[in-house]
Design a protein around this motif. Sequence first.
Motif, PDB file in Angstrom:
ATOM      1  N   SER A 146     -12.865   9.843 -38.465  1.00  0.00           N
ATOM      2  CA  SER A 146     -12.419   9.016 -39.695  1.00  0.00           C
ATOM      3  C   SER A 146     -11.360   9.961 -40.575  1.00  0.00           C
ATOM      4  O   SER A 146     -11.228  11.199 -40.262  1.00  0.00           O
ATOM      5  CB  SER A 146     -13.702   8.710 -40.771  1.00  0.00           C
ATOM      6  N   VAL A 204     -16.801   6.239 -45.141  1.00  0.00           N
ATOM      7  CA  VAL A 204     -15.916   5.889 -44.230  1.00  0.00           C
ATOM      8  C   VAL A 204     -15.356   4.616 -44.537  1.00  0.00           C
ATOM      9  O   VAL A 204     -15.870   3.690 -45.196  1.00  0.00           O
ATOM     10  CB  VAL A 204     -16.845   5.855 -42.608  1.00  0.00           C
ATOM     11  N   SER A 205     -14.316   4.480 -43.794  1.00  0.00           N
ATOM     12  CA  SER A 205     -13.399   3.223 -43.817  1.00  0.00           C
ATOM     13  C   SER A 205     -14.074   2.050 -43.052  1.00  0.00           C
ATOM     14  O   SER A 205     -14.669   2.034 -42.194  1.00  0.00           O
ATOM     15  CB  SER A 205     -12.092   3.436 -43.238  1.00  0.00           C
ATOM     16  N   LEU A 258     -12.510   0.981 -40.116  1.00  0.00           N
ATOM     17  CA  LEU A 258     -12.810   1.835 -38.923  1.00  0.00           C
ATOM     18  C   LEU A 258     -13.911   1.438 -38.326  1.00  0.00           C
ATOM     19  O   LEU A 258     -14.097   1.339 -37.054  1.00  0.00           O
ATOM     20  CB  LEU A 258     -12.861   3.369 -39.391  1.00  0.00           C
TER      21      LEU A 258
END
Length: 121
Positions: A68, A104-105, A108
């Motif tokens: 990430s 985290v995105s 993603l």
Amino acid sequence: MSNLGGYQLLTTFAKKVGVPRNLVALIAGGGAIIGGLAVKGGERLWNKVKSKENKSDAVYTIMCDAKSNEGVFLRQGDKYRVLETDEDAVLIELLKNENNPYFVSQYLLENISNYNKNSDK
């Protein structure tokens, strides 16, 4: 009115256990035992509350290796839970990992795992 009642009780009890040193040891030991039990009980209660606070009990699986933008390495086969979401940021708990949690995105996660932003609600 006399204030010797408590003192008399302590001296009587100290004589029954031998010497004042034994009385102090009994009081300290009893306090340590009660304190230890209170801590254990508090931990159990905290863990129950914490487990119920999880937003989702669903477990997701990483399908391919990725890193990430935040520097988190996600390996194929890793499993995680979503703890919280805020727009594009997702707070996850990687299972079998001691350094939790991680941000985290969402984008993603949707591309490398079976996570879908709508599946968490």
